[in-house]
Design a protein around this motif. Structure first.
Motif, PDB file in Angstrom:
ATOM      1  N   THR A 109      49.195  40.741  41.009  1.00 49.17           N
ATOM      2  CA  THR A 109      48.856  42.397  39.774  1.00 49.17           C
ATOM      3  C   THR A 109      49.665  42.474  38.708  1.00 49.17           C
ATOM      4  N   GLN A 110      50.484  42.306  38.639  1.00 47.13           N
ATOM      5  CA  GLN A 110      51.473  42.230  37.129  1.00 47.13           C
ATOM      6  C   GLN A 110      51.304  41.363  36.682  1.00 47.13           C
ATOM      7  N   ALA A 111      50.483  40.232  36.832  1.00 45.91           N
ATOM      8  CA  ALA A 111      50.108  39.561  36.017  1.00 45.91           C
ATOM      9  C   ALA A 111      48.776  40.016  34.595  1.00 45.91           C
ATOM     10  N   PHE A 112      48.325  41.269  34.711  1.00 49.22           N
ATOM     11  CA  PHE A 112      46.796  41.778  35.044  1.00 49.22           C
ATOM     12  C   PHE A 112      47.113  41.184  33.246  1.00 49.22           C
ATOM     13  N   GLY A 113      46.964  42.000  32.652  1.00 52.27           N
ATOM     14  CA  GLY A 113      47.671  41.288  30.507  1.00 52.27           C
ATOM     15  C   GLY A 113      47.387  39.779  30.773  1.00 52.27           C
ATOM     16  N   GLN A 114      47.849  39.173  31.347  1.00 47.61           N
ATOM     17  CA  GLN A 114      48.551  37.959  31.183  1.00 47.61           C
ATOM     18  C   GLN A 114      46.662  37.101  31.528  1.00 47.61           C
ATOM     19  N   VAL A 132      34.590  43.103  33.580  1.00 45.77           N
ATOM     20  CA  VAL A 132      35.474  41.761  33.253  1.00 45.77           C
ATOM     21  C   VAL A 132      37.271  42.088  34.246  1.00 45.77           C
ATOM     22  N   ASN A 133      37.460  43.538  33.474  1.00 43.26           N
ATOM     23  CA  ASN A 133      38.303  43.994  33.595  1.00 43.26           C
ATOM     24  C   ASN A 133      38.283  44.945  35.194  1.00 43.26           C
ATOM     25  N   GLU A 134      37.544  44.674  35.714  1.00 42.40           N
ATOM     26  CA  GLU A 134      37.563  45.356  37.373  1.00 42.40           C
ATOM     27  C   GLU A 134      37.497  43.952  38.385  1.00 42.40           C
ATOM     28  N   ILE A 135      36.104  42.951  37.388  1.00 40.78           N
ATOM     29  CA  ILE A 135      36.737  41.604  38.231  1.00 40.78           C
ATOM     30  C   ILE A 135      38.604  41.279  38.331  1.00 40.78           C
ATOM     31  N   VAL A 136      39.411  41.199  37.133  1.00 36.15           N
ATOM     32  CA  VAL A 136      40.235  41.001  36.992  1.00 36.15           C
ATOM     33  C   VAL A 136      41.408  40.973  38.028  1.00 36.15           C
ATOM     34  N   LYS A 137      41.314  43.266  37.946  1.00 40.04           N
ATOM     35  CA  LYS A 137      41.622  43.582  38.719  1.00 40.04           C
ATOM     36  C   LYS A 137      41.301  43.360  40.402  1.00 40.04           C
ATOM     37  N   GLU A 138      40.369  43.314  41.051  1.00 39.93           N
ATOM     38  CA  GLU A 138      40.235  42.834  42.473  1.00 39.93           C
ATOM     39  C   GLU A 138      40.167  41.785  42.792  1.00 39.93           C
ATOM     40  N   GLN A 139      40.405  40.702  41.823  1.00 43.49           N
ATOM     41  CA  GLN A 139      40.728  39.576  42.074  1.00 43.49           C
ATOM     42  C   GLN A 139      42.337  39.103  42.793  1.00 43.49           C
ATOM     43  N   LEU A 140      43.084  40.089  41.463  1.00 40.72           N
ATOM     44  CA  LEU A 140      44.459  40.037  41.437  1.00 40.72           C
ATOM     45  C   LEU A 140      44.543  40.675  42.724  1.00 40.72           C
TER      46      LEU A 140
END
Length: 143
Positions: A109-114, A132-140
């Motif tokens: 999850t540390q690569a969220f910004g990337q 998009v933010n929610e989906i990225v967090k969920e998938q990470l």
């Protein structure tokens, strides 16, 4: 947009007229600020900002149970949507995010910004940033 403005004037559609004038004013202000004509990408960014402001207002009005204002903002959102590209479905966003995660090879999850940095240009103007933010967090978090 100018044609829609004229039609709204003739039909005396106050809400449509007001929203189009606000958008045109924002575009002109940005153009003056930059001192040049806006590119299509810059116009899209500005329209996305207008949509985000209205969505944020909608959420606040719903929390406050202000149904009178909710109706007004919903109508404004429908008008602004006419000038934005067709929005991606949640499934399409999920596919883009999964592809970026796979391509970058991130494992935490540390690569969220990337990940967000690579996803957002692909969905610019075509998807709500909060979704998009929610989906990225969920998938990470599922890695």
């Amino acid at each position: 947009m100018n044609d829609d403005l004229k039609l709204a004037m003739k039909a005396k559609e106050k809400t449509v007229l007001q929203v189009i004038r606000m958008i045109k004013a924002s575009l002109q202000n940005e153009q003056i600020k930059l001192g040049r004509e806006l590119t299509a990408d810059e116009e899209l960014t500005l329209l996305s900002r207008e949509m985000k402001q209205r969505r944020d207002s909608l959420a606040e009005f719903e929390k406050a149970n202000r149904d009178d204002l909710v109706e007004k903002v919903v109508a404004e959102i429908a008008i602004v949507e006419k000038y934005l590209p067709i929005q991606l479905t949640e499934e399409e966003i999920r596919q883009i995010v999964a592809s970026v995660i796979e391509d970058t090879g991130v494992t935490s999850t540390q690569a969220f910004g990337q990940v967000m940095g690579k996803v957002m240009p692909q969905v610019k103007g075509k998807a709500d940033g909060n979704l998009v933010n929610e989906i990225v967090k969920e998938q990470l978090n599922n890695l």
